[in-house]
Design an enzyme around this catalytic site. Sequence first.
Site, PDB file in Angstrom:
ATOM      1  N   ASN A  57     -10.478  -2.902   2.766  1.00 48.81           N
ATOM      2  CA  ASN A  57     -10.063  -2.713   0.952  1.00 48.81           C
ATOM      3  C   ASN A  57     -11.489  -2.530   0.456  1.00 48.81           C
ATOM      4  O   ASN A  57     -12.476  -2.599   1.032  1.00 48.81           O
ATOM      5  CB  ASN A  57      -9.408  -4.094   0.761  1.00 48.81           C
ATOM      6  CG  ASN A  57      -7.995  -4.283   1.190  1.00 48.81           C
ATOM      7  OD1 ASN A  57      -7.288  -3.167   1.203  1.00 48.81           O
ATOM      8  ND2 ASN A  57      -7.460  -5.548   1.315  1.00 48.81           N
ATOM      9  N   TYR A 107       0.770  -4.042  12.139  1.00 43.66           N
ATOM     10  CA  TYR A 107       0.791  -2.804  11.698  1.00 43.66           C
ATOM     11  C   TYR A 107       1.576  -1.879  13.028  1.00 43.66           C
ATOM     12  O   TYR A 107       2.167  -1.076  12.367  1.00 43.66           O
ATOM     13  CB  TYR A 107      -0.861  -2.376  11.837  1.00 43.66           C
ATOM     14  CG  TYR A 107      -1.403  -2.627  10.482  1.00 43.66           C
ATOM     15  CD1 TYR A 107      -1.801  -4.275  10.430  1.00 43.66           C
ATOM     16  CD2 TYR A 107      -1.835  -1.924   9.476  1.00 43.66           C
ATOM     17  CE1 TYR A 107      -2.207  -4.668   9.122  1.00 43.66           C
ATOM     18  CE2 TYR A 107      -2.324  -2.432   8.442  1.00 43.66           C
ATOM     19  CZ  TYR A 107      -2.484  -3.855   8.297  1.00 43.66           C
ATOM     20  OH  TYR A 107      -3.162  -4.431   7.077  1.00 43.66           O
ATOM     21  N   HIS A 110       0.893  -1.081  -0.040  1.00 40.64           N
ATOM     22  CA  HIS A 110      -0.094   0.035  -0.046  1.00 40.64           C
ATOM     23  C   HIS A 110       0.896   1.211   0.077  1.00 40.64           C
ATOM     24  O   HIS A 110       0.569   2.115   0.651  1.00 40.64           O
ATOM     25  CB  HIS A 110      -0.944   0.013   1.071  1.00 40.64           C
ATOM     26  CG  HIS A 110      -1.897  -1.061   1.263  1.00 40.64           C
ATOM     27  ND1 HIS A 110      -3.093  -0.828   0.714  1.00 40.64           N
ATOM     28  CD2 HIS A 110      -2.037  -2.379   1.604  1.00 40.64           C
ATOM     29  CE1 HIS A 110      -3.745  -2.004   0.905  1.00 40.64           C
ATOM     30  NE2 HIS A 110      -3.207  -3.100   1.494  1.00 40.64           N
TER      31      HIS A 110
HETATM   32 FE1  HDE Z   1      -2.549  -4.668   5.277  1.00 41.85          FE
HETATM   33  N1  HDE Z   1      -0.747  -3.985   5.744  1.00 41.85           N
HETATM   34  N2  HDE Z   1      -1.957  -6.581   6.016  1.00 41.85           N
HETATM   35  N3  HDE Z   1      -4.371  -5.625   4.754  1.00 41.85           N
HETATM   36  N4  HDE Z   1      -3.212  -2.995   4.694  1.00 41.85           N
HETATM   37  C1  HDE Z   1      -0.330  -2.495   5.723  1.00 41.85           C
HETATM   38  O1  HDE Z   1       0.888  -1.453   7.374  1.00 41.85           O
HETATM   39  C2  HDE Z   1      -0.580  -6.885   6.655  1.00 41.85           C
HETATM   40  C3  HDE Z   1      -4.677  -6.920   4.953  1.00 41.85           C
HETATM   41  C4  HDE Z   1      -4.271  -2.563   4.362  1.00 41.85           C
HETATM   42  O2  HDE Z   1      -3.268   3.482   3.935  1.00 41.85           O
HETATM   43  C5  HDE Z   1       1.098  -2.451   6.353  1.00 41.85           C
HETATM   44  O3  HDE Z   1       0.967   0.849   7.599  1.00 41.85           O
HETATM   45  C6  HDE Z   1      -0.697  -8.244   7.056  1.00 41.85           C
HETATM   46  C7  HDE Z   1      -6.072  -7.245   4.466  1.00 41.85           C
HETATM   47  C8  HDE Z   1      -4.514  -1.246   4.113  1.00 41.85           C
HETATM   48  O4  HDE Z   1      -1.495   3.468   5.406  1.00 41.85           O
HETATM   49  C9  HDE Z   1       1.212  -3.691   7.188  1.00 41.85           C
HETATM   50  C10 HDE Z   1      -1.746  -8.875   6.452  1.00 41.85           C
HETATM   51  C11 HDE Z   1      -6.514  -5.762   4.497  1.00 41.85           C
HETATM   52  C12 HDE Z   1      -3.093  -0.761   4.341  1.00 41.85           C
HETATM   53  C13 HDE Z   1       0.259  -4.577   6.585  1.00 41.85           C
HETATM   54  C14 HDE Z   1      -2.637  -7.762   5.892  1.00 41.85           C
HETATM   55  C15 HDE Z   1      -5.433  -4.960   4.334  1.00 41.85           C
HETATM   56  C16 HDE Z   1      -2.419  -1.861   4.565  1.00 41.85           C
HETATM   57  C17 HDE Z   1       2.156  -1.685   5.189  1.00 41.85           C
HETATM   58  C18 HDE Z   1      -2.358 -10.199   6.574  1.00 41.85           C
HETATM   59  C19 HDE Z   1      -7.942  -5.466   4.060  1.00 41.85           C
HETATM   60  C20 HDE Z   1      -2.758   0.577   4.157  1.00 41.85           C
HETATM   61  C21 HDE Z   1       2.232  -0.520   5.805  1.00 41.85           C
HETATM   62  C22 HDE Z   1      -2.172 -10.917   7.916  1.00 41.85           C
HETATM   63  C23 HDE Z   1      -8.848  -5.837   5.289  1.00 41.85           C
HETATM   64  C24 HDE Z   1      -3.039   1.480   5.086  1.00 41.85           C
HETATM   65  C25 HDE Z   1       1.363   0.058   6.956  1.00 41.85           C
HETATM   66  C26 HDE Z   1      -2.621   3.012   4.819  1.00 41.85           C
HETATM   67  C27 HDE Z   1      -0.805  -1.886   5.085  1.00 41.85           C
HETATM   68  C28 HDE Z   1       0.166  -6.001   7.241  1.00 41.85           C
HETATM   69  C29 HDE Z   1      -3.849  -7.998   4.768  1.00 41.85           C
HETATM   70  C30 HDE Z   1      -5.615  -3.547   4.322  1.00 41.85           C
HETATM   71  C31 HDE Z   1       2.702  -4.149   6.650  1.00 41.85           C
HETATM   72  C32 HDE Z   1       0.238  -8.914   7.844  1.00 41.85           C
HETATM   73  C33 HDE Z   1      -6.815  -8.495   4.807  1.00 41.85           C
HETATM   74  C34 HDE Z   1      -5.672  -0.509   3.533  1.00 41.85           C
HETATM   75  O5  HDE Z   1       1.377  -3.579   8.265  1.00 41.85           O
END
Ligand code: HDE
Length: 704
Positions: free
Chosen positions: A160, A374, A87
């Site tokens: 999402n 996060y 992202h």
């Molecule tokens: Fe994320 N995800 N994610 N994700 N995600 C990040 O956090 C992660 C997942 C989502 O505008 C990271 O600050 C893991 C689902 C959004 O700043 C990180 C897993 C959904 C955003 C991270 C998921 C999301 C992130 C990268 C699986 C929808 C952007 C930078 C276990 C429900 C937020 C950050 C923004 C961002 C980890 C799966 C949505 C690395 C480990 C499912 C919208 O922490």
Amino acid sequence: MAASQKPTQTATSPTLIDAGKPGTGGETHQTAGGKSPPLTTQQGVPVADDQNTLRAGPRGPALLEDFHFREKIFHFDHERIPERVVHARGFGAHGYFENYKPLADLTRADLFQRAGEQTPVFVRFSTVAGNKGSADLARDVRGFATKFYTKEGNWDLVGNNMPVFFIQDPMKFPDMVHAFKDEPDRGFPQAATAHDNAWDFISLTPEAMHMVMWVMSDRAIPRAFRFMEGFGVHTFRLVTAQGKSTYVKFHWKPKLGLQSVVWNEAVKINGADPDFHRRDLWDAIQTGDFPEWELGLQLFDDAFADQFEFDVLDPTKMIPEEQVPVQIVGKLVLNRTVDNFFAETEQVAFCTQNVVPGVDFTNDPLLQGRNFSYLDTQLKRLGGPNFTHIPINAPKCPVMNFQQDGHMAVRTPKGRVNYEPNSWADAPGPRESPTAGYQTFPEAINGPKQRVRSETFADHYSQARQFYVSQTALEQQHIANALTFELSKVQTLAIRVRMVSHLLNIDGELADKVAKGLRLKETPAAIPAAKPTRADLKPSPKLSILKNGPPSFKGRKVGALVTDGVDAGVLAALVKAVKAEGAVLKLIAPEVGGVKDSAGVWHDADEKLEGGPSVLFDAVAVLPSKDGADVLAKLPAARDFVADARAHRKFVGHAAAATPLFEKAGVADGIDEGFLPLNKAGDADAFVAACRKLRFWDRAAAER
Ligand code: HDE
């Protein structure tokens, strides 16, 4: 930027000042226009010369004691922070959430207690795979992350634009992201899953198949952030003051309806305007056309969860709205762009663990993994534990605790007490509150420690099929086309074949179309499925974009291609009709300076033709004069303008004079009901009314 250069004009650009004549270089630019405050160093020392480094003589070496130069370059060298590992490319805006009615019987969350109450929010939209500088129209999931600054702390709903995810266990997230992003030896492709590693991983991960259907659908190429849904994905809990828990899935519904572009258009938008989505949001907010979504809740209890066909803790499954209706409880309005992109959009730190009293987690394994990830990632990105002090992350309610010090501590705690319990009667500092404080829902947990995937997560194909059969024929074709396109970029035949083996478990016709599209010499056998695909799940019309189209053209954009001599009456009527619909009209002309209409009135253009291709608009009007059409017919950009508009199924309003251009563009033989006359002022309303369907999809059907 040198003071003599012209700054880019935006809605918020300051008035230009006369900065004087350009010099030969090196002259000082003192308080230009007499209005600027003195420039200072970070220490507040006024700067006398910001053009020349300190050196020994006019042609001599630089001197180390030039503290202003060293500080300026040092700060510049450290301007970047690590981009988000996923992202990375995103765009944010401020706004508010307005609660429609008290929900005390569902949750004690403070923001839901009073009708009409507004809670400030910050929302960041994003793509997932591409780097920070990648293009907006990648085929990808879009992030839809909302930070609610409630009176009882910050609540982050990090969702999402699709309601399911690729994987069931967070252990696989790093593998998934590695496979999707650019390949490590070559550093490309950028922002695309159309490569071997991505499809190798996907085709070895049957649980991804439902999400694959969504990502290959038009949901992955939205026309604008304003026209997409948002989903919290996981099942959460709402908890009342009395401790009653209700399961909930969160939905954002765009007020202007759903809309996507077609793939060929997406590819061209990426070249014409890589910032298409962020510019759209910026423009909408700057012009006061504030985007709105409604917050919807799908509410259910254990009895429903027990009889539902799938496990409500499995993030690769969703609950069709026809089974559990979405109840609308409030609206989100984005009404303020950021003052500074870095300070706000780049530094905003969303954490799924940020919940408020009344909102709680479930045991969805992915959610639990995210709750670790996060917070951890923000430490790396923002450099220390005090990122909550940065204004965009700081709660707007009192924050009182004994956490202290660390990198970049901004708050200045007063007094002697930095621990509790303490017996300092005068200023004991904050204390826990069992009644007001966050109470975790006391779910009874009992089970052996083990690394297992629940049997209830084993059906990987049934909802993939349900999604596919819920689409219109055209949307199904788009899914088949997207799969064919992506797999054609995969160089390893075995991976293409393996994917088709999965598709056979979803829909035979889809598998067949893709196998033919790839020209596989023989269709493989279906991959053995852990659970057979259920064919008894009813189609869910709500899953289709086209079955739920908006009733109006509001918020959309018409691109009007004009030349000198454009009919003044027609143009005026079109401008009026578009405005009355709540849409926007942009003028495109051979030169940006503009055109003179048939009444001799000058109109500034918004875009030069080469910079304003039809892919940037929802519908087009082609309004040359007779002479103008002959000129346009010779210009490749004008021919592309109409040929693309036709190919992308857009409504085309046109003057009769446009015929020579249509002939040269190869569309003269394909004039259909999506082409509407704009020969007299009275034609404008009918054209705009036709545009309410957004696209003339019958053209696609005729071509098939
Ligand atoms: Fe994320 N995800 N994610 N994700 N995600 C990040 O956090 C992660 C997942 C989502 O505008 C990271 O600050 C893991 C689902 C959004 O700043 C990180 C897993 C959904 C955003 C991270 C998921 C999301 C992130 C990268 C699986 C929808 C952007 C930078 C276990 C429900 C937020 C950050 C923004 C961002 C980890 C799966 C949505 C690395 C480990 C499912 C919208 O922490």
